[in-house]
Design an enzyme around this catalytic site. Structure first.
Site, PDB file in Angstrom:
ATOM      1  CG  ASP A  61      42.378  21.665   8.710  1.00  8.45           C
ATOM      2  OD1 ASP A  61      41.611  20.802   8.240  1.00  8.45           O
ATOM      3  OD2 ASP A  61      42.550  22.775   8.183  1.00  8.45           O
ATOM      4  CD  GLU A  66      50.316  11.640   8.075  1.00 13.69           C
ATOM      5  OE1 GLU A  66      49.396  12.052   7.342  1.00 13.69           O
ATOM      6  OE2 GLU A  66      50.914  10.592   7.875  1.00 13.69           O
ATOM      7  CG  ASP A  67      49.262  17.194   8.014  1.00 18.04           C
ATOM      8  OD1 ASP A  67      49.944  16.465   7.287  1.00 18.04           O
ATOM      9  OD2 ASP A  67      48.033  17.345   7.869  1.00 18.04           O
ATOM     10  NE  ARG A  86      46.526  21.392   9.774  1.00 20.63           N
ATOM     11  CZ  ARG A  86      46.691  20.106   9.537  1.00 20.63           C
ATOM     12  NH1 ARG A  86      46.802  19.685   8.305  1.00 20.63           N
ATOM     13  NH2 ARG A  86      46.750  19.228  10.520  1.00 20.63           N
ATOM     14  NE  ARG A 131      48.396  23.129   2.857  1.00 22.81           N
ATOM     15  CZ  ARG A 131      47.426  22.555   3.545  1.00 22.81           C
ATOM     16  NH1 ARG A 131      47.725  21.785   4.570  1.00 22.81           N
ATOM     17  NH2 ARG A 131      46.176  22.750   3.205  1.00 22.81           N
ATOM     18  CG  HIS A 161      49.829  16.246   2.685  1.00 18.56           C
ATOM     19  ND1 HIS A 161      48.739  16.288   3.524  1.00 18.56           N
ATOM     20  CD2 HIS A 161      50.564  17.358   2.966  1.00 18.56           C
ATOM     21  CE1 HIS A 161      48.800  17.374   4.277  1.00 18.56           C
ATOM     22  NE2 HIS A 161      49.886  18.053   3.953  1.00 18.56           N
ATOM     23  CB  CYS A 248      45.503  12.794   8.108  1.00 21.69           C
ATOM     24  SG  CYS A 248      45.554  12.533   6.367  1.00 21.69           S
TER      25      CYS A 248
HETATM   26  C1  CIR Z   1      44.510  20.524   5.378  1.00 20.43           C
HETATM   27  O1  CIR Z   1      44.263  20.970   4.266  1.00 20.43           O
HETATM   28  O2  CIR Z   1      45.525  20.805   5.981  1.00 20.43           O
HETATM   29  C2  CIR Z   1      43.475  19.604   6.019  1.00 20.43           C
HETATM   30  N1  CIR Z   1      42.169  20.021   5.629  1.00 20.43           N
HETATM   31  C3  CIR Z   1      43.704  18.164   5.626  1.00 20.43           C
HETATM   32  C4  CIR Z   1      45.019  17.624   6.104  1.00 20.43           C
HETATM   33  C5  CIR Z   1      45.167  16.173   5.826  1.00 20.43           C
HETATM   34  N2  CIR Z   1      46.384  15.671   6.341  1.00 20.43           N
HETATM   35  C6  CIR Z   1      47.131  14.761   5.759  1.00 20.43           C
HETATM   36  O3  CIR Z   1      46.842  14.342   4.660  1.00 20.43           O
HETATM   37  N3  CIR Z   1      48.226  14.367   6.390  1.00 20.43           N
END
Ligand code: CIR
Length: 256
Positions: A61, A66-67, A86, A131, A161, A248
């Site tokens: 991922d 962004e996360d 992650r 999360r 999110h 993201c």
């Molecule tokens: C996740 O589940 O963490 C990733 N497959 C997708 C993350 C997407 N990020 C976001 O919306 N900021």
């Protein structure tokens, strides 16, 4: 002054990504890379200088940078992503941000994903999701309140999110799916709702006066265009299979 877009290409292992609300379907990594290139090209066309981190082959991922951080003018908050898989993504992002911002870090046991943090001027909305928890939100509040930011936590249900459910698309204007987050929390904003047939259409990346937006959500795009917004459509359906959207895939910030 330069506008930086920090990005990272889709990993070879993207198909092993975390999935919460979507069924796993085959993901074509090459197609995802072509779409990611188009996204980067779009950001460059809007004035961003790309800061491209190398691929993280073993972190499926990692493309969803962004996360991993919340970058404000005054500092960058390194997150503690809710998905354990992650957390190793943080190292490279921290090193890339270090020359540009003072860094602070969300510590265990709190969790926070950048996708849950919507910054609108001095108002910061934080989605409480699988999360992001209260402890992570409280740490963010402690970092930001002294800088004059007002941090509000909101329940989010039905999607990954907060920014899957609501995004700013212009100053004082949000694009929202009211099934996933309470529109009353955004009463101070003009609201454009997603088309009911396009629940995943609320994720949009406002950049200057433009809005980077997934080409697949045609009906919601028509609503945004009718509102007079300058849409820059990008192909994003392959990364959407990994539950990612257009916000993201970058961290955008100014440097002097
Ligand atoms: C996740 O589940 O963490 C990733 N497959 C997708 C993350 C997407 N990020 C976001 O919306 N900021």
């Amino acid at each position: 002054m330069a506008l930086i877009a920090l990005t990272r290409p889709p990993s070879a292992s993207l198909a092993q990504c975390e999935l919460t609300h979507l069924e796993r379907t085959p993901i074509d990594v090459e197609r995802a890379r072509v779409q990611h290139d188009a996204y980067e090209h779009c950001l460059a066309g809007l004035g961003c200088t790309l800061l491209r981190l190398p691929e993280e082959v073993d972190l499926p991922d990692a493309v969803f940078v962004e996360d991993t951080a919340v970058v404000l003018d005054e500092l960058a908050v390194l997150t503690r992503p809710g998905a354990c898989s992650r957390r190793p993504e943080l190292h490279a992002v921290a090193e890339a941000l270090r020359p540009h911002r003072p860094l602070v870090t969300v510590e265990a046991p709190g969790t926070l994903d950048g996708g849950d943090v919507l910054v609108a001027g001095r108002r910061v909305f934080v989605g409480l999701t699988d999360r992001t928890d209260e402890a992570g939100t409280e740490q963010l509040r402690r970092f930001l309140a002294p800088l004059g930011y007002d941090v509000t936590a909101l329940p989010v249900s039905g999607c990954l999110h907060l920014k899957t459910a609501v995004c700013t698309v212009a100053h004082g204007v949000v694009l929202i799916n009211p099934a996933w987050v309470d529109p009353g929390a955004f009463a101070a904003f003009e609201q454009v709702q997603v088309h009911p047939d396009e629940p995943y259409a609320a994720n949009a990346l406002a950049l200057g006066t433009a809005v980077v937006y997934p080409a697949a959500h045609e009906r919601t795009a028509a609503r945004l265009a009718a509102r007079g917004l300058d849409l820059r459509l990008v192909p994003a359906d392959e990364l959407a299979k990994a539950e990612g959207g257009v916000t993201c895939c970058s961290l955008i910030f100014e440097i002097r």
